[in-house]
Design a protein around this motif. Sequence first.
Motif, short mmCIF file in Angstrom:
data_model
loop_
_atom_site.label_atom_id
_atom_site.label_comp_id
_atom_site.label_asym_id
_atom_site.label_seq_id
_atom_site.Cartn_x
_atom_site.Cartn_y
_atom_site.Cartn_z
N THR A 1 -81.93 -16.29 16.32
CA THR A 1 -81.78 -14.84 16.53
C THR A 1 -82.42 -14.00 15.44
O THR A 1 -82.31 -12.78 15.48
N SER A 2 -83.01 -14.61 14.46
CA SER A 2 -83.60 -13.89 13.32
C SER A 2 -82.53 -13.22 12.46
O SER A 2 -82.83 -12.30 11.71
N ALA A 3 -81.29 -13.67 12.60
CA ALA A 3 -80.21 -13.15 11.75
C ALA A 3 -80.43 -13.62 10.32
O ALA A 3 -81.08 -14.65 10.10
N PRO A 4 -79.92 -12.91 9.34
CA PRO A 4 -80.07 -13.36 7.95
C PRO A 4 -79.38 -14.71 7.75
O PRO A 4 -78.31 -14.95 8.32
N PRO A 5 -79.99 -15.59 6.98
CA PRO A 5 -79.36 -16.90 6.76
C PRO A 5 -78.11 -16.76 5.90
O PRO A 5 -78.04 -15.91 5.02
N THR A 6 -77.14 -17.60 6.18
CA THR A 6 -75.91 -17.61 5.39
C THR A 6 -76.14 -18.37 4.08
O THR A 6 -77.14 -19.09 3.94
N ALA A 7 -75.22 -18.22 3.15
CA ALA A 7 -75.31 -18.96 1.89
C ALA A 7 -75.27 -20.46 2.15
O ALA A 7 -75.98 -21.23 1.50
N LEU A 8 -74.46 -20.89 3.11
CA LEU A 8 -74.37 -22.31 3.45
C LEU A 8 -75.70 -22.80 4.01
O LEU A 8 -76.18 -23.88 3.67
N CYS A 9 -76.31 -21.99 4.86
CA CYS A 9 -77.62 -22.34 5.41
C CYS A 9 -78.63 -22.55 4.29
O CYS A 9 -79.33 -23.56 4.26
N CYS A 10 -78.69 -21.61 3.36
CA CYS A 10 -79.66 -21.71 2.26
C CYS A 10 -79.38 -22.93 1.39
O CYS A 10 -80.31 -23.62 0.96
N ALA A 11 -78.11 -23.22 1.15
CA ALA A 11 -77.76 -24.39 0.35
C ALA A 11 -78.21 -25.67 1.04
O ALA A 11 -78.79 -26.57 0.41
N LYS A 12 -77.97 -25.76 2.33
CA LYS A 12 -78.38 -26.94 3.10
C LYS A 12 -79.90 -27.05 3.15
O LYS A 12 -80.46 -28.13 3.06
N LEU A 13 -80.55 -25.91 3.30
CA LEU A 13 -82.01 -25.90 3.35
C LEU A 13 -82.60 -26.39 2.03
O LEU A 13 -83.55 -27.17 2.02
N LYS A 14 -82.01 -25.99 0.92
CA LYS A 14 -82.49 -26.45 -0.38
C LYS A 14 -82.25 -27.94 -0.56
O LYS A 14 -83.08 -28.64 -1.13
N GLN A 15 -81.14 -28.44 -0.02
CA GLN A 15 -80.87 -29.87 -0.10
C GLN A 15 -81.87 -30.67 0.74
O GLN A 15 -82.24 -31.78 0.38
#
Length: 101
Positions: free
Chosen positions: A50-64
């Motif tokens: 949906t192009s919604a802003p990523p959550t903090a959890l999303c960014c953490a998982k993405l970095k992992q």
Amino acid sequence: MMMMMKKNTSYLVTFAAVALFVMMMMSNMSVSRAACVAMELQPCLSAIATSAPPTALCCAKLKQQQSCLCQYVKDPNLGKYVNSPNAKKMVQKCGVAIPKC
């Protein structure tokens, strides 16, 4: 005889210290490398869809999972999502470098 026992004890202590050090180093190596499990990025689905802003959890998982992104790009089932415009925006918003595959 006493001198020999001290020498053996010294060797045992040294061996135990080296063994402990090696075990600690190996456990650090396994922790630092994330397993490439695409399902770990599930918290990012709404940002991709949906192009919604990523959550903090999303960014953490993405970095992992950053070291796995090229693998995901090459996967025929995942590549279309990873290469989507919304996914690219999400990666930028999370401050993750987009890898050159």
